[in-house]
Scaffold this active site. Structure first.
Site, PDB file in Angstrom:
ATOM      1  N   LYS A 107     -71.720 -34.682 -23.979  1.00  0.00           N
ATOM      2  CA  LYS A 107     -71.237 -35.209 -22.603  1.00  0.00           C
ATOM      3  C   LYS A 107     -71.240 -36.795 -22.723  1.00  0.00           C
ATOM      4  O   LYS A 107     -70.656 -37.575 -22.439  1.00  0.00           O
ATOM      5  CB  LYS A 107     -71.508 -34.758 -21.376  1.00  0.00           C
ATOM      6  CG  LYS A 107     -71.240 -33.134 -21.188  1.00  0.00           C
ATOM      7  CD  LYS A 107     -71.559 -32.656 -19.910  1.00  0.00           C
ATOM      8  CE  LYS A 107     -72.976 -32.355 -19.823  1.00  0.00           C
ATOM      9  NZ  LYS A 107     -73.764 -31.439 -20.751  1.00  0.00           N
TER      10      LYS A 107
ATOM     11  N   ARG B 183     -73.261 -30.335 -10.902  1.00  0.00           N
ATOM     12  CA  ARG B 183     -73.643 -29.174 -11.648  1.00  0.00           C
ATOM     13  C   ARG B 183     -73.501 -27.795 -10.790  1.00  0.00           C
ATOM     14  O   ARG B 183     -74.215 -26.578 -11.549  1.00  0.00           O
ATOM     15  CB  ARG B 183     -75.094 -29.423 -12.348  1.00  0.00           C
ATOM     16  CG  ARG B 183     -75.088 -29.516 -13.775  1.00  0.00           C
ATOM     17  CD  ARG B 183     -76.528 -29.936 -14.089  1.00  0.00           C
ATOM     18  NE  ARG B 183     -76.768 -29.718 -15.335  1.00  0.00           N
ATOM     19  CZ  ARG B 183     -77.184 -30.680 -16.125  1.00  0.00           C
ATOM     20  NH1 ARG B 183     -76.961 -32.067 -15.907  1.00  0.00           N
ATOM     21  NH2 ARG B 183     -77.442 -30.479 -17.413  1.00  0.00           N
TER      22      ARG B 183
ATOM     23  N   ARG C 280     -81.204 -32.702 -32.206  1.00  0.00           N
ATOM     24  CA  ARG C 280     -81.238 -34.066 -31.598  1.00  0.00           C
ATOM     25  C   ARG C 280     -82.459 -35.065 -31.789  1.00  0.00           C
ATOM     26  O   ARG C 280     -83.655 -34.384 -31.300  1.00  0.00           O
ATOM     27  CB  ARG C 280     -80.936 -33.613 -30.350  1.00  0.00           C
ATOM     28  CG  ARG C 280     -80.488 -35.227 -29.278  1.00  0.00           C
ATOM     29  CD  ARG C 280     -79.524 -34.974 -28.424  1.00  0.00           C
ATOM     30  NE  ARG C 280     -79.958 -34.079 -27.168  1.00  0.00           N
ATOM     31  CZ  ARG C 280     -79.234 -33.872 -26.149  1.00  0.00           C
ATOM     32  NH1 ARG C 280     -77.794 -34.273 -25.991  1.00  0.00           N
ATOM     33  NH2 ARG C 280     -79.670 -33.180 -25.124  1.00  0.00           N
TER      34      ARG C 280
ATOM     35  N   ARG D  91     -86.318 -34.935 -27.073  1.00  0.00           N
ATOM     36  CA  ARG D  91     -86.822 -34.568 -25.532  1.00  0.00           C
ATOM     37  C   ARG D  91     -87.462 -33.275 -25.658  1.00  0.00           C
ATOM     38  O   ARG D  91     -87.272 -32.470 -26.096  1.00  0.00           O
ATOM     39  CB  ARG D  91     -85.326 -34.553 -24.872  1.00  0.00           C
ATOM     40  CG  ARG D  91     -84.747 -35.671 -24.308  1.00  0.00           C
ATOM     41  CD  ARG D  91     -83.221 -35.615 -24.092  1.00  0.00           C
ATOM     42  NE  ARG D  91     -83.047 -34.484 -23.038  1.00  0.00           N
ATOM     43  CZ  ARG D  91     -81.705 -34.225 -22.498  1.00  0.00           C
ATOM     44  NH1 ARG D  91     -80.942 -35.049 -22.792  1.00  0.00           N
ATOM     45  NH2 ARG D  91     -81.926 -33.171 -21.760  1.00  0.00           N
TER      46      ARG D  91
ATOM     47  N   ARG E 201     -81.372 -23.347 -20.035  1.00  0.00           N
ATOM     48  CA  ARG E 201     -80.526 -24.508 -19.552  1.00  0.00           C
ATOM     49  C   ARG E 201     -79.327 -24.004 -19.952  1.00  0.00           C
ATOM     50  O   ARG E 201     -78.310 -23.862 -18.803  1.00  0.00           O
ATOM     51  CB  ARG E 201     -80.693 -25.764 -20.562  1.00  0.00           C
ATOM     52  CG  ARG E 201     -81.805 -26.614 -20.311  1.00  0.00           C
ATOM     53  CD  ARG E 201     -82.037 -27.609 -20.993  1.00  0.00           C
ATOM     54  NE  ARG E 201     -81.141 -28.679 -21.526  1.00  0.00           N
ATOM     55  CZ  ARG E 201     -80.896 -29.520 -22.391  1.00  0.00           C
ATOM     56  NH1 ARG E 201     -81.968 -29.244 -23.535  1.00  0.00           N
ATOM     57  NH2 ARG E 201     -80.310 -30.310 -22.430  1.00  0.00           N
TER      58      ARG E 201
HETATM   59  P1  AMP Z   1     -79.112 -33.454 -19.045  1.00  0.00           P
HETATM   60  O1  AMP Z   1     -79.573 -34.716 -19.551  1.00  0.00           O
HETATM   61  O2  AMP Z   1     -77.704 -33.783 -18.317  1.00  0.00           O
HETATM   62  O3  AMP Z   1     -78.962 -32.533 -20.022  1.00  0.00           O
HETATM   63  O4  AMP Z   1     -80.069 -33.053 -17.692  1.00  0.00           O
HETATM   64  C1  AMP Z   1     -81.506 -32.665 -18.218  1.00  0.00           C
HETATM   65  C2  AMP Z   1     -82.218 -31.968 -17.112  1.00  0.00           C
HETATM   66  O5  AMP Z   1     -82.224 -32.570 -15.836  1.00  0.00           O
HETATM   67  C3  AMP Z   1     -81.511 -30.742 -16.550  1.00  0.00           C
HETATM   68  O6  AMP Z   1     -81.631 -29.415 -17.656  1.00  0.00           O
HETATM   69  C4  AMP Z   1     -81.674 -30.530 -15.174  1.00  0.00           C
HETATM   70  O7  AMP Z   1     -82.960 -29.972 -15.309  1.00  0.00           O
HETATM   71  C5  AMP Z   1     -81.896 -31.815 -14.796  1.00  0.00           C
HETATM   72  N1  AMP Z   1     -80.554 -32.076 -13.859  1.00  0.00           N
HETATM   73  C6  AMP Z   1     -79.708 -33.227 -14.535  1.00  0.00           C
HETATM   74  N2  AMP Z   1     -78.493 -33.391 -13.742  1.00  0.00           N
HETATM   75  C7  AMP Z   1     -78.775 -32.508 -12.853  1.00  0.00           C
HETATM   76  C8  AMP Z   1     -78.011 -32.118 -11.642  1.00  0.00           C
HETATM   77  N3  AMP Z   1     -76.785 -32.285 -11.566  1.00  0.00           N
HETATM   78  N4  AMP Z   1     -78.550 -31.028 -10.797  1.00  0.00           N
HETATM   79  C9  AMP Z   1     -79.636 -30.582 -10.929  1.00  0.00           C
HETATM   80  N5  AMP Z   1     -80.363 -30.580 -12.292  1.00  0.00           N
HETATM   81  C10 AMP Z   1     -80.187 -31.707 -12.936  1.00  0.00           C
END
Ligand code: AMP
Length: 239
Positions: free
Chosen positions: A34, A109, A149, A182, A193
């Site tokens: 994404k 989400r 990654r 990360r 996740r």
């Molecule tokens: P990402 O970088 O999009 O993979 O997000 C990393 C982490 O941030 C996720 O596993 C969640 O813990 C949190 N997170 C990101 N976006 C959201 C969202 N829209 N709602 C809730 N938690 C989020």
């Protein structure tokens, strides 16, 4: 001219000439690409990427009250509560760079977040509704992408130790900085996740599918091909 430039320019004219792209939601499981695709699309449309993951990590890094709550939740691979994320997005959407649209990466989400965003947009007569494009990638490929990654902390270039390694192991080609992984890019947290994705985020796809504002693209292809397909999908959904 590269194929991405050609296809993106063609579709960009089509989208750009009629209207602004409006809010585009990029969906997909962790590791679907994404963020990578958002970066391709902002080059075309000149609209910002709004990544709730990046915004939350910035809060964690700055030690804000939100960041202190989010740190543990992110570390477990769970989702941060809707109200906290919605409030954070509300503040981001006030910035004037969102006027012609924006690329939502990782938000909404949950159905609660989607309803909040839809209601907010519906209340603004000039705002276009969200169109959602999901990037589909198989499970084993996702796991390889996530665990492989590595990011440059300086220029944020993303590498993958399996498929796109840096020239010198562990160091950024551009900055020479030591690459970082990360904390949540481990196999254990990836599985959590994925569970959150299946349980809470997959229904968001069905929500936008039911509204006729959803498309799916094959994410197991070169970056430029996927970007071109997303552009065509958005053009079709905005028609
Ligand atoms: P990402 O970088 O999009 O993979 O997000 C990393 C982490 O941030 C996720 O596993 C969640 O813990 C949190 N997170 C990101 N976006 C959201 C969202 N829209 N709602 C809730 N938690 C989020």
């Amino acid at each position: 001219m590269s194929s991405i430039a050609t296809s993106v320019q063609t579709a960009g004219r089509a989208v750009g000439s009629k209207t602004t792209p409006g809010p585009i939601l990029l969906m997909g499981p962790p590791g679907a690409g994404k963020g990578t695709q958002a970066k391709e699309l902002i080059k075309l449309w000149g609209v910002p990427q709004i990544s709730t993951g990046d915004l939350l990590r910035a809060n964690v890094a700055q030690g804000t009250p939100l960041g202190r709550i989010a740190k543990e939740i992110i570390g477990r691979g769970e989702l941060v509560p809707d109200t906290l994320v919605n409030d954070m997005v509300a503040v981001r959407l006030l910035k004037p760079d969102t006027i012609n649209g924006y690329i939502l990466d990782g938000f909404p989400r949950t159905i609660g977040q989607a309803d909040w965003l839809d209601d907010r947009l519906a209340a603004q007569p000039e705002a276009l509704p969200v169109v959602a494009v999901s990037i589909k990638v198989n499970y084993n490929q996702l796991l390889r992408r996530i665990t492989g990654r590595r990011n440059c902390p300086v220029c944020h270039t993303i590498y993958n130790v399996y498929v796109n390694p840096p020239k010198v192991e562990g160091f950024c080609d551009i900055e020479g900085a030591a690459l970082i992984q990360r904390d949540d890019d481990t196999e254990v947290v990836f599985k959590e996740r994925m569970r959150a994705y299946e349980a809470l985020t997959a229904p968001v796809m069905e929500h936008y599918r039911a509204l006729g504002r959803f498309a799916e693209v094959d994410g197991d292809r070169p970056i430029d091909k996927i970007a071109a397909e997303i552009v065509v999908a958005v053009e079709r959904l905005r028609r």
